[in-house]
Design a protein around this motif. Structure first.
Motif, short mmCIF file in Angstrom:
data_model
loop_
_atom_site.label_atom_id
_atom_site.label_comp_id
_atom_site.label_asym_id
_atom_site.label_seq_id
_atom_site.Cartn_x
_atom_site.Cartn_y
_atom_site.Cartn_z
N LEU A 1 -39.18 4.04 22.67
CA LEU A 1 -38.99 5.37 22.09
C LEU A 1 -39.82 6.28 22.90
CD1 LEU A 1 -38.57 4.83 18.20
CD2 LEU A 1 -36.87 5.45 19.99
N GLY A 2 -40.21 5.89 24.23
CA GLY A 2 -41.24 6.97 24.99
C GLY A 2 -42.32 6.68 24.74
N TYR A 3 -42.83 5.88 23.84
CA TYR A 3 -44.18 5.81 23.43
C TYR A 3 -45.19 5.15 24.45
CZ TYR A 3 -48.06 5.26 19.98
OH TYR A 3 -49.39 5.61 19.22
N ASP A 4 -44.61 4.25 25.22
CA ASP A 4 -45.05 3.49 26.30
C ASP A 4 -44.35 3.28 27.25
OD1 ASP A 4 -43.52 1.61 24.79
OD2 ASP A 4 -45.05 0.54 24.03
N ALA A 5 -43.54 4.51 27.80
CA ALA A 5 -42.66 4.45 29.11
C ALA A 5 -43.39 3.98 30.29
CB ALA A 5 -41.98 5.75 28.97
N TRP A 6 -44.70 4.24 30.51
CA TRP A 6 -45.26 4.02 31.68
C TRP A 6 -45.21 2.16 31.80
CZ3 TRP A 6 -48.91 0.32 30.99
CH2 TRP A 6 -49.50 0.04 29.84
N THR A 7 -44.89 1.75 30.97
CA THR A 7 -44.86 0.15 31.16
C THR A 7 -43.67 -0.17 31.91
OG1 THR A 7 -45.74 -0.09 29.00
CG2 THR A 7 -44.91 -2.08 29.77
N ASP A 8 -42.44 0.54 31.67
CA ASP A 8 -41.11 0.21 32.47
C ASP A 8 -41.43 0.39 33.81
OD1 ASP A 8 -40.14 -0.01 29.78
OD2 ASP A 8 -39.67 2.10 30.05
N LYS A 9 -42.33 1.24 34.29
CA LYS A 9 -42.48 1.19 36.00
C LYS A 9 -43.04 0.12 36.38
CE LYS A 9 -42.95 6.29 35.46
NZ LYS A 9 -43.95 7.51 35.85
N GLN B 1 -35.33 -1.32 21.50
CA GLN B 1 -33.93 -2.10 21.72
C GLN B 1 -33.87 -3.22 20.74
OE1 GLN B 1 -34.29 -3.18 25.78
NE2 GLN B 1 -34.56 -1.13 26.38
N LEU B 2 -34.90 -4.00 20.46
CA LEU B 2 -34.79 -5.09 19.34
C LEU B 2 -34.17 -4.56 18.08
CD1 LEU B 2 -35.54 -7.93 18.79
CD2 LEU B 2 -37.87 -7.18 17.85
N LEU B 3 -34.58 -3.30 17.77
CA LEU B 3 -34.02 -2.69 16.63
C LEU B 3 -32.60 -2.01 16.67
CD1 LEU B 3 -37.32 -1.43 14.86
CD2 LEU B 3 -36.30 -3.82 14.28
N GLN B 4 -32.27 -1.76 17.89
CA GLN B 4 -30.95 -1.11 18.34
C GLN B 4 -31.20 0.45 17.75
OE1 GLN B 4 -27.80 -3.62 16.59
NE2 GLN B 4 -27.73 -4.85 18.48
N LEU B 5 -32.40 0.75 18.02
CA LEU B 5 -32.66 2.50 17.71
C LEU B 5 -32.21 3.23 18.95
CD1 LEU B 5 -36.11 2.10 16.06
CD2 LEU B 5 -33.85 2.02 15.05
N PRO B 6 -31.78 4.31 18.65
CA PRO B 6 -31.30 5.57 19.69
C PRO B 6 -32.52 6.05 20.26
CG PRO B 6 -30.64 6.26 17.44
CD PRO B 6 -31.13 4.83 17.09
N ASP B 7 -32.36 6.61 21.62
CA ASP B 7 -33.54 7.04 22.01
C ASP B 7 -33.79 8.49 21.48
OD1 ASP B 7 -33.25 5.30 24.16
OD2 ASP B 7 -32.19 6.43 25.37
N ASN B 8 -32.98 8.95 20.59
CA ASN B 8 -33.55 10.42 19.88
C ASN B 8 -33.99 9.96 18.52
OD1 ASN B 8 -31.18 9.51 18.33
ND2 ASN B 8 -30.05 11.54 18.84
N THR B 9 -34.40 8.55 18.11
CA THR B 9 -35.21 8.43 16.88
C THR B 9 -36.44 9.15 17.06
OG1 THR B 9 -34.30 6.23 16.82
CG2 THR B 9 -36.09 6.65 15.63
#
Length: 303
Positions: free
Chosen positions: A85-93, A110-118
């Motif tokens: 949810l953007g909280y730790d987006a730096w990890t993806d890089k 993703q595990l909880l299948q939550l949309p990006d706009n949560t």
């Protein structure tokens, strides 16, 4: 202040061990936020060495900037648990820069299948989230070490059972103080407050603005200020990790009107806590505030 300290000064990586003696850990796991690292350690036990990256309860995780050392840790990890949810987006890089087909990554969003706009990313305050995470951790560790599947699954079950005191405290809050009006600075603890049946009176747009570091609308600030004087507010919930003149003004108003204050955290206060005892301490602080008008501004004095 907003808490934009350097990585080395503000968020030093720490290793979490379960207290079980072992010569050499079989797997290396990372919990990006230390609450996830704590749960990994509880499930993995003697078979996993766990590193937590975001650990400092005195700074704002939203401002975190990673270092090459952290990139190397992630590159060599067998399991990574991140919030999403953007909280730790730096990890993806860093994950993309060091592809590893055998590495397991649990993105809780993703595990909880939550949309990006949560709107609220502080998923660990939601009572039904960590048991799901624990089961997935057990599954991923079992895939890496099939011979220890029973061990990991037993630890996940034990973890779920250990949440019973927290669930009981939430049920007590919900039955004894239904719809009690509270105000907050950010949505950090909102999932817990909602599970406890409390009424969050703060305009959510104000919460979101403070969380995202943007200027809140004047009418939302006015509405929040009015809450402190209308006599209905029972508790003020204050994010310990993000302070600025606006949130300080809310804190001062709560004190001026003798409204009990409960401090909440975005990363688990350490030392002295595991995830379960942290959530229980926050809930018990709310009960104390409602029962006896007692403030618990900090959990750091536990030990």
């Amino acid at each position: 202040m907003k808490g934009k300290l350097s990585v080395l000064a503000a968020m030093t990586m720490m290793s979490i061990y379960t207290g079980e003696a072992f010569a050499a850990p079989v797997l290396h796991a990372i919990g990006v936020e230390n609450q996830y690292a704590d749960v990994i350690a509880q499930i993995g036990g003697k078979y996993v060495a766990v590193t937590a990256i975001e650990t400092d309860p005195n700074t704002d995780p939203h401002t975190f900037e990673a270092s090459p050392k952290i990139a190397a840790e992630i590159a060599h990890a067998d399991l990574v648990v991140k919030n999403g949810l953007g909280y730790d987006a730096w990890t993806d890089k860093f994950l993309a820069a060091a592809p590893n087909a055998s590495r397991k990554v649990i993105d809780v969003q993703q595990l909880l299948q939550l949309p990006d706009n949560t709107p609220n990313p502080h998923l660990w305050y939601k009572p039904d989230v960590m048991p799901v995470v624990a089961r997935q951790i057990a599954a991923d560790l079992s895939a890496a070490l099939p011979a220890e599947k029973d061990y990991f699954e037993a630890n996940a079950k034990k973890f779920d059972q250990s949440l019973a005191p927290w669930r009981a405290a939430l049920a007590k809050l919900k039955s004894q103080y239904p719809d009690s009006e509270v105000a907050v600075t950010e949505p950090v603890g909102d999932y817990l407050l909602q599970a406890a049946g409390l009424k969050i009176a703060t305009p959510f747009n104000l919460e979101a603005a403070i969380m995202n570091g943007t200027d809140p609308a004047p009418q939302d600030v006015t509405a929040q200020n009015a809450l402190f004087a209308d006599g209905q507010l029972k508790v003020f919930i204050y994010n310990q990790q993000v302070t600025d003149p606006l949130t300080a003004s809310f804190l001062n108003q709560a004190k001026d009107h003798q409204i009990p204050i409960v401090g909440v955290y975005e990363t688990m206060p350490t030392p002295g806590y595991h995830y379960q005892s942290w959530m229980l301490a926050e809930t018990n602080a709310l009960i104390k505030a409602l029962q006896a008008k007692t403030s618990t501004e900090s959990l750091m004095a536990k030990q």
